[in-house]
Motif scaffolding. Sequence first.
Motif, PDB file in Angstrom:
ATOM      1  N   ASP A  36       0.816  -1.216   0.000  1.00  9.41           N
ATOM      2  CA  ASP A  36       0.000   0.000   0.000  1.00  9.41           C
ATOM      3  C   ASP A  36       0.851   1.268   0.000  1.00  9.41           C
ATOM      4  N   ALA A  37       2.097   1.161   0.485  1.00 10.49           N
ATOM      5  CA  ALA A  37       2.981   2.331   0.534  1.00 10.49           C
ATOM      6  C   ALA A  37       3.785   2.502  -0.742  1.00 10.49           C
ATOM      7  N   ALA A  38       3.488   1.694  -1.757  1.00  8.82           N
ATOM      8  CA  ALA A  38       4.259   1.724  -3.006  1.00  8.82           C
ATOM      9  C   ALA A  38       4.380   3.123  -3.615  1.00  8.82           C
ATOM     10  N   PRO A  39       3.284   3.905  -3.742  1.00  5.11           N
ATOM     11  CA  PRO A  39       3.420   5.247  -4.341  1.00  5.11           C
ATOM     12  C   PRO A  39       4.402   6.137  -3.593  1.00  5.11           C
ATOM     13  N   LEU A  40       4.400   6.042  -2.255  1.00  2.00           N
ATOM     14  CA  LEU A  40       5.301   6.861  -1.454  1.00  2.00           C
ATOM     15  C   LEU A  40       6.743   6.377  -1.561  1.00  2.00           C
ATOM     16  N   LEU A  41       6.935   5.056  -1.543  1.00  2.00           N
ATOM     17  CA  LEU A  41       8.279   4.488  -1.604  1.00  2.00           C
ATOM     18  C   LEU A  41       8.956   4.777  -2.938  1.00  2.00           C
ATOM     19  N   LYS A  42       8.164   4.940  -3.989  1.00  2.00           N
ATOM     20  CA  LYS A  42       8.724   5.227  -5.313  1.00  2.00           C
ATOM     21  C   LYS A  42       9.127   6.690  -5.476  1.00  2.00           C
ATOM     22  N   LYS A  43       8.626   7.536  -4.577  1.00  2.00           N
ATOM     23  CA  LYS A  43       8.899   8.973  -4.701  1.00  2.00           C
ATOM     24  C   LYS A  43       9.837   9.517  -3.631  1.00  2.00           C
ATOM     25  N   VAL A  44       9.725   8.970  -2.410  1.00  2.00           N
ATOM     26  CA  VAL A  44      10.467   9.516  -1.274  1.00  2.00           C
ATOM     27  C   VAL A  44      11.389   8.450  -0.689  1.00  2.00           C
ATOM     28  N   ARG A  45      12.579   8.863  -0.293  1.00  2.00           N
ATOM     29  CA  ARG A  45      13.504   7.930   0.356  1.00  2.00           C
ATOM     30  C   ARG A  45      13.150   7.852   1.842  1.00  2.00           C
ATOM     31  N   VAL A  46      12.652   6.732   2.266  1.00  2.00           N
ATOM     32  CA  VAL A  46      12.248   6.542   3.662  1.00  2.00           C
ATOM     33  C   VAL A  46      12.511   5.092   4.049  1.00  2.00           C
TER      34      VAL A  46
END
Length: 274
Positions: A101-111
């Motif tokens: 579910d966090a895929a969109p965020l993981l693809k954009k932000v380094r966390v």
Amino acid sequence: MTQKRAQKAEIPHLAGHYAKDGFILQQLVNKDFKLRYRRSVLGVVWSVLNPLLMMIVMSFVFSYFLRGSSVENYPLYLIVGNVTFGLMNEATSTGLRSIIDAAPLLKKVRVDRWVFPIQKVLSAVVNFALSLIAVVIVMLFFRIAPTWHLAWMIPALLLLMVFCAGVSLLIGALAVFFRDMIHLWSVLLTAWTYLTPIFWDMSLLTNSNAPWIVTAVVKANPMYNYIDMMRCAIVYQTSPGPTVITLAVLWAILALVIGVLVFRKTEHKFILYI
């Protein structure tokens, strides 16, 4: 000297890194909380009403229709088991899909990727805390006064959180590569519910002369130990047995070690599969 300076310079960097992770965790937990009750008429009240309504229905069914329980203070016994198992159920079910579910965020932000399964565990703990209001209501209704044994709730909750964190890291990582885990975990949770003495008690096994292996499997069940610790604190008002405490600690450590190892081993490949 150069090495020592480098180490000293690295300390503030690490502190800032973990502070950033802590801030992200806090924001994600707040977001989950708001989304959970968005457009809900009852809002947070539902976290109290839900376990109460479940307790009333199940108490009626098992106490009067099925005659399946001779437990003293059965409604309290039931609601403590329900909310404790519910914490594990919610934490692992949401942790299972946390990376996907966090895929969109993981693809954009380094966390750091571990933040997402842990955040789901913390969100489940917040909902568990709200559910405890229902437990307090039941205790007041039946005039059950708490004792100092209530302090056992703290180690029980902490150990359960560690256990849920380990399981969430494990299945959250596996689900990225094997999407069948999502369906398999749902089936496993259903079986786990019936294997755990939530609405029934161990006397049903001892009175029916069940094979020793069945009793051993139930008592080795991680959730049996965490629920028993919670019930000792709230229902039985006594200290948990040494075997229960030992198994609760061992399950928490084992789950965390396996979860961290699998997560660290596979996390660098997540971006290729999400």
